[in-house]
Scaffold this active site. Sequence first.
Site, short mmCIF file in Angstrom:
data_model
loop_
_atom_site.label_atom_id
_atom_site.label_comp_id
_atom_site.label_asym_id
_atom_site.label_seq_id
_atom_site.Cartn_x
_atom_site.Cartn_y
_atom_site.Cartn_z
N HIS A 3 -6.95 -6.52 1.92
CA HIS A 3 -5.92 -5.59 1.44
C HIS A 3 -4.52 -5.99 1.91
O HIS A 3 -3.55 -5.85 1.19
CB HIS A 3 -6.30 -4.19 1.93
CG HIS A 3 -5.35 -3.11 1.54
ND1 HIS A 3 -4.84 -2.97 0.25
CD2 HIS A 3 -4.80 -2.09 2.27
CE1 HIS A 3 -4.03 -1.91 0.22
NE2 HIS A 3 -3.99 -1.38 1.43
N ASP A 63 -0.67 -4.79 -3.48
CA ASP A 63 -2.03 -4.23 -3.50
C ASP A 63 -2.10 -2.71 -3.53
O ASP A 63 -2.86 -2.11 -2.77
CB ASP A 63 -2.86 -4.77 -2.33
CG ASP A 63 -4.34 -4.90 -2.73
OD1 ASP A 63 -4.61 -5.33 -3.86
OD2 ASP A 63 -5.21 -4.55 -1.92
N SER A 107 0.83 -1.21 0.00
CA SER A 107 0.00 0.00 0.00
C SER A 107 0.87 1.26 0.00
O SER A 107 1.67 1.44 -0.90
CB SER A 107 -0.95 -0.06 1.21
OG SER A 107 -2.04 0.79 1.04
#
Length: 321
Positions: free
Chosen positions: A279, A152, A127
């Site tokens: 996530h 991700d 992220s």
Amino acid sequence: DGVSSKSFRRSSLHKFSPIDGKEFFDLEEDIHIPDSDDVFHVYMAGSEGPVVFCLHGGGYSGLSFALSAAQIKEKARVVAMDMRGHGKTFTENDLDLSIETMCNDVIAVLTAMYGSSPPAIILVGHSMGGSVAVHVAAKKAIPSLAGLVVVDVVEGTAMASLMHMQKILSSRIQHFQSIEKAIEWSVKGGSLRNIDSARVSVPTTLKYDDARKCYVYRARLEETEQYWRGWYEGLSEKFLSSPVPKLLLLAGTDRLDRALTIGQMQGKFQMVVVRHTGHAIQEDVPDEFSTLIANFISRNRIGPNGVEIPVLRRPSTQSQK
């Protein structure tokens, strides 16, 4: 949903009790950056092979990689740092989460740890940490960079979701009466799907607020909005132009933007969509994540000092086995 039947048999309080990260990492260290009061906390595992250098997402900590590190260290060394404003790292300005500052932090920590001749480094970023990894790679400041793994985060999706970010942050429960409650909320709320990883990683994302007599988030993400756009703008082109082997791990299929779709068709990077995960892929399915990292290392022949060129063995050496 990632919660094993074994964990259901524990009493519910014990079920959400914290687990010490020392079970998964071999060593923790504070890295003091010369000519500053900045102290970065790093977790380390493994003793040989290339260095898998892990950067966590916004609001997480280095312990986000704990369960994965315990397995990756069979094949490589693992270093996971607490980013500025997160975990046990303390800097002169914990709210400066500009991409520039965070890149400099990573380079400063690598330099402090390895000096001017670092071993082969594979940057792994989740992220926000993924965008930092890409920007660090683009700076070409790490001569021994041997691989880049982004977990991700895709520019198109990230830019589109920025307008909802404050709303998402403010809709979280803001304080917890105990660490157990916070761990329980992260699992039941769905932000983490692996209860054991949550028990390791969630405690370092909190701090005790004496005035309010409760636990609050350590990272004050909602106060860093001015930097968010800078994390993701131009990310796809930077990722594609990095000359090292690249792996993009995604938790869903609809995430590729135009630049990445074209790059994918041209074979510029390897992409894996990891199913049945949220996530935080490295936390939700650490076994699968570690296998993907190990495969990436062997597929690209990354050794402790860089890319290994296979040497042709003489027949005589084989007959002596």
